[in-house]
Design a protein around this motif. Structure first.
Motif, mmCIF file in Angstrom:
data_model
loop_
_atom_site.group_PDB
_atom_site.id
_atom_site.type_symbol
_atom_site.label_atom_id
_atom_site.label_comp_id
_atom_site.label_asym_id
_atom_site.label_seq_id
_atom_site.Cartn_x
_atom_site.Cartn_y
_atom_site.Cartn_z
ATOM 1 N N VAL A 88 -3.625 0.847 1.430
ATOM 2 C CA VAL A 88 -3.578 -0.496 2.024
ATOM 3 C C VAL A 88 -2.561 -1.371 1.301
ATOM 4 C CG1 VAL A 88 -4.917 -2.589 2.461
ATOM 5 C CG2 VAL A 88 -5.950 -0.353 2.854
ATOM 6 N N ALA A 89 -2.569 -1.323 -0.025
ATOM 7 C CA ALA A 89 -1.641 -2.160 -0.791
ATOM 8 C C ALA A 89 -0.195 -1.744 -0.552
ATOM 9 C CB ALA A 89 -1.982 -2.072 -2.284
ATOM 10 N N LEU A 90 0.068 -0.436 -0.564
ATOM 11 C CA LEU A 90 1.439 0.037 -0.335
ATOM 12 C C LEU A 90 1.932 -0.340 1.054
ATOM 13 C CD1 LEU A 90 1.581 3.593 -1.966
ATOM 14 C CD2 LEU A 90 2.629 1.487 -2.767
ATOM 15 N N LEU A 91 1.075 -0.165 2.051
ATOM 16 C CA LEU A 91 1.486 -0.497 3.416
ATOM 17 C C LEU A 91 1.766 -1.987 3.556
ATOM 18 C CD1 LEU A 91 1.948 0.548 6.275
ATOM 19 C CD2 LEU A 91 -0.478 0.111 6.743
ATOM 20 N N SER A 92 0.892 -2.830 2.985
ATOM 21 C CA SER A 92 1.083 -4.286 3.065
ATOM 22 C C SER A 92 2.393 -4.698 2.417
ATOM 23 C CB SER A 92 -0.086 -5.010 2.399
ATOM 24 O OG SER A 92 -1.311 -4.679 3.009
#
Length: 872
Positions: A88-92
């Protein structure tokens, strides 16, 4: 060797501290303590072996690098252990970083990167704003400036023209910039191959000369050096290729130029019969202000006033002289759209950073025991903060690598986006600037996302953590901070959604505006008839009649017509008008309107409705020899402006060049020649004028797919004139689709950014409410044990979600009222305070926020009280 050295130093440090501890223990034993008490007292005086070791390490040279490397390794282990959070963090961050890098790369290429001219900051665009239209300068006025200006190092001018190029295979139309011989010198450009124009080549009667652009050189000669010195035929005249322009060269204000040729005719004196309208460029001397240069140029024109014809005297006195830096003139229209997109992606990255910070704070609730143990083992607050920041920087660096791919993909889409700045151009570079932007944004994102956890983590009460566990102390200031971050996400997401809503509303208004004709089954093309072969009206009419005769016999053709100004092509002719019964205005003040020469079937072929009066017929077309139209048809804009409340048909007007007054036979519907967003100007239609007009547009109404007739239509043209190029062949539906492409691209981008921001805000709300459910599991279990049902629990949890969303939306409305002012130039037919856009954005975001809160609320309603109480 360094590894063994570090291992030995650690062993020496451990041995030294143990020796010191043994010494303290021996002293305590000598003081009469028991062995256990002596050892304990020595440890208390030492204040912990691990803490002392850390203090000793910190005084070593460059030890911070070792600690930094340890933090990086720890960060990678932590990232691997939590794949869900990492994804989630990488995609955001990757989406935020990639979008920002792509838009900034576009912004840099369009507005910041130096122009491909020497000392481009000294270059000026000079013109007069004629009635708010495109600035231009009369050729004799330019000649006076070039001969007498001292504040400008050089003054050059250009016009544009289309030529029919023959002798190289299939005849084709080429677009040329017609320039003064010193044009490249003023810009500070030299040909890549060959030579520049000489002064002699810019005089009347000189042999034809041409400089090819790199693209034209490649297309005609495959970039072979033998091109220089070859001869091409332009409008049946020989032109020698003297050189090749540099690959990055662009004619200012015209990216479609194939070649440049020098002015070689008259028109630079006020006494010449035919004057020219030019775009003028100057190079200002260092230290000279724009005002000084403008005053000097105006004074030069004033000194020559006695020689200026009355028409131009009025124009020069009424319209002020404008001097602007060349970059400002080239990019002024692009700035609002690019600034809006840059602001949008900036908000998107901020939302992504807030989202990651929120996720980190949620993780911190689970990591409090780990943080407490690190602190208990000697880690200082600064070391803990550095560890958390390094972890976020590592995460953002990984996101930056993914962001590069996102940036390249988005840039590739923008390169082919219709109507977008630099679309389809090699000038949109994606090299070092995109990588540099991604690196900088990754660092900024990492620091921004890691700041909140880094500040909150080291402030924990360690004894409380170690005694009671993590979840018991997960609330307090940490929960409050997460709530603030989520409301910030919601507010920023609402601002983007409101902007997207305004553009969507504008697009809806634009699409609701008709063009005034039927675009279905309509094939259009253009030709430019050279005056060397079509020098009289009779020859022009002969070509048109033969062409229409051939086209109308083609299978599937319903009707065909010719016009000198096809809609949506940007070409028009002007004619001055006098009204019968009204006094003639002073010289130079006769109103001028768009004039189109059409064949009688034009309105039927285009599907333009007749609103009053009658259409052209064969008896009203005038005689080619006289070239005087017997009747004229006007559009509704003309009739409403000059005959309000009256009937325009039957009135008489006088067109420039006609020997007598002409009767208005009919009124047709307005046609938006420049696009849906620009209202129709007053326009006149005639079937003949006293002089031939080079540009010819052909419109063909078909019964089936118009694209299937392209080859047959070309053959029909070449059967009349084998050397006549045909260009700009498109269906009218294609022209309509391309028109407004910039608005469509802007709307799609801003809407996509708004939806992405909304998703990130939903993730933030979900995370906060889920953590609240985890913290209140015992409370919920007790409530259910005391009789609360599932609906009560859902309402209890949903109140938190609703509160976060409502507060965020309220703040977002205030921010949107301020930010949407910057979209004023991008919207059409709606106000920046459009209630529907605001209400729609708020409703959509509220619905998504409630859905994000309902998922953990539903999970909370399924908690079994007995299981909770047993776990306690």
């Amino acid at each position: 060797m360094k590894f063994f050295s570090r291992r030995n130093s650690e062993a020496d440090l451990d041995a030294e501290l143990r020796a010191y501890l043994d010494l303290l223990t021996a002293e305590n034993l000598g003081a009469g303590m028991t062995p256990e008490a002596a050892r304990r007292a020595a440890l208390l005086k030492l204040e912990g072996m691990a803490q002392v070791k850390e203090q000793c390490r910190n005084v070593r040279p460059f030890y911070w690098l070792t600690g930094l490397w340890q933090d990086v390794r720890c960060a990678f282990r932590s990232i691997r252990k939590h794949p869900g959070f990492t994804a989630v963090a990488l995609l955001s961050l990757a989406l935020g970083i990639g979008a920002n890098a792509a838009i900034f790369s576009l912004f840099y290429n369009a507005l910041i990167r130096p122009l491909p001219y020497r000392s481009d900051a000294q270059l000026l665009f000079i013109g007069r704003n004629m009635d708010g239209g495109q600035p231009f300068v009369a050729s004799p006025e330019f000649a006076g400036w070039r001969a007498n200006s001292h504040w400008l190092e050089g003054v050059a001018a250009r016009g544009s023209d289309d030529y029919n190029m023959t002798g190289t295979g299939t005849p084709e139309r080429v677009h040329a910039a017609v320039v003064t011989a010193n044009f490249l010198t003023v810009l500070g450009i030299s040909p890549a191959i060959g030579r520049d124009f000489t002064a002699a080549e810019g005089r009347p009667g000189a042999p034809g000369a041409a400089l090819l652009t790199d693209a034209m050189w490649k297309r005609l000669f495959g970039r072979g050096p033998s091109a220089v010195g070859k001869v091409v035929s332009l409008n049946d005249r020989a032109y020698t290729i003297t050189g090749i322009l540099p690959r990055q060269f662009r004619v200012p204000g015209d990216d479609e130029v194939d070649l440049i040729v020098p002015f070689q005719g008259a028109g630079f004196a006020w006494t010449d019969q035919r004057l020219m309208i030019l775009q003028v460029f100057g190079r200002i001397r260092p230290g000279v202000t724009l005002r000084q240069a403008a005053v000097e140029l105006q004074a030069i024109t004033e000194r020559d006033r006695a020689n200026i014809p009355p028409f131009f005297q009025h124009a020069l006195l009424r319209n002020p002289l404008v001097l602007v830096p060349l970059r400002e003139w080239l990019t002024g229209s692009q700035r609002p759209a690019l600034a809006a997109l840059l602001g949008a992606v900036g908000l998107l990255l901020l939302i992504a950073c807030v989202n990651v910070a929120n996720l980190q704070l949620a993780r911190a609730a689970e990591r409090q025991r780990e943080i407490g143990l690190r602190a208990a083992l000697g880690a200082s607050r600064a070391r803990l903060a550095r560890w958390l920041i390094v972890e976020n920087l590592t995460l953002s660096a990984m996101a930056g690598v993914l962001g590069i791919a996102v940036a390249y993909a988005l840039t590739a889409l923008l390169r082919h986006a219709p109507g977008f700045p630099l679309a389809g151009s090699d000038d949109l570079q994606t090299g070092w600037i995109l990588w540099a932007a991604t690196f900088a944004l990754s660092a900024i994102a990492g620091l921004a996302a890691g700041l909140a956890p880094a500040l909150a983590g080291p402030r924990l009460e360690l004894n409380e953590i170690l005694k009671r566990g993590a979840l018991s102390v997960a609330g307090g200031h940490r929960a409050h901070l997460r709530s603030v971050l989520v409301t910030t996400q919601v507010a920023l997401a609402l601002a983007l959604l409101v902007g997207a809503g305004l553009l969507l509303r504008s697009m809806d208004r634009v699409l609701s505006v008709g063009f005034g004709f039927r675009a279905e089954n309509l094939l259009t093309l253009q030709m430019r008839l050279p005056l060397s072969r079509y020098s009289t009206v009779a020859k022009w009419d002969q070509f048109v009649d033969a062409l229409l005769g051939n086209v109308r016999t083609l299978p599937g053709v319903e009707s065909a017509a010719v016009t000198t100004a096809l809609p949506l092509t940007g070409y028009t002719n002007l004619a001055t008008v006098l009204f019968e019964g009204q006094p003639a205005p002073p010289p130079g003040q006769r109103p001028a309107f768009s004039l189109s020469v059409v064949t009688p079937d034009y309105f039927h072929t285009m599907g333009i409705p007749l609103m009053a009066g009658r259409n052209f017929d064969r008896a009203s077309t005038g005689t080619p020899a006289a070239g005087s139209p017997k009747v004229v048809i006007v559009n509704q804009a003309f009739a409403k402006r000059f005959y309000p409340g009256d009937t325009a048909t039957g009135k008489r007007i006088h067109l420039y060049g006609a020997p007598e007054f002409t009767t208005i036979a009919g009124v047709v519907a307005d046609v938006r020649h420049k696009g849906r967003e620009i209202a129709a100007d007053p326009q006149l239609f005639v079937t003949s004028v006293p002089f031939p007009i080079p540009v010819v547009g052909l419109a063909i109404r078909t019964r089936n797919d118009p694209g299937s007739l392209v080859s047959a239509v070309r053959a029909a043209v070449w059967s009349v004139d084998k050397d006549q190029p045909v260009y700009d062949v498109q269906t009218m539906q294609s022209r309509v689709s391309e028109n407004g492409g910039h608005r469509r691209t802007q709307t799609i981008l801003l809407t996509a950014f708004g939806l992405l921001a909304m998703c990130l805000a939903a993730i933030g709300i979900y995370g906060v409410v889920s953590e609240a459910v985890n913290q209140r599991t015992r409370e919920i279990g007790v409530r259910m044990a005391l009789g609360a049902d599932a609906k009560d629990v859902v309402r209890l949890v949903m109140r938190r979600s609703l509160a976060l969303a409502v507060i965020g939306i309220a703040v977002g409305f205030g921010a949107s009222l301020y930010l949407t002012r910057f979209l004023q130039s991008l919207i059409f037919g709606v106000k920046v305070t459009d209630a529907l856009a605001f209400a729609g954005a708020g409703a959509v975001l509220l619905g998504v926020a409630l859905l994000a809160g309902y998922i953990p609320a539903r999970r909370a309603s399924r908690i079994h009280p007995a299981a909770v109480l047993r776990s306690e």
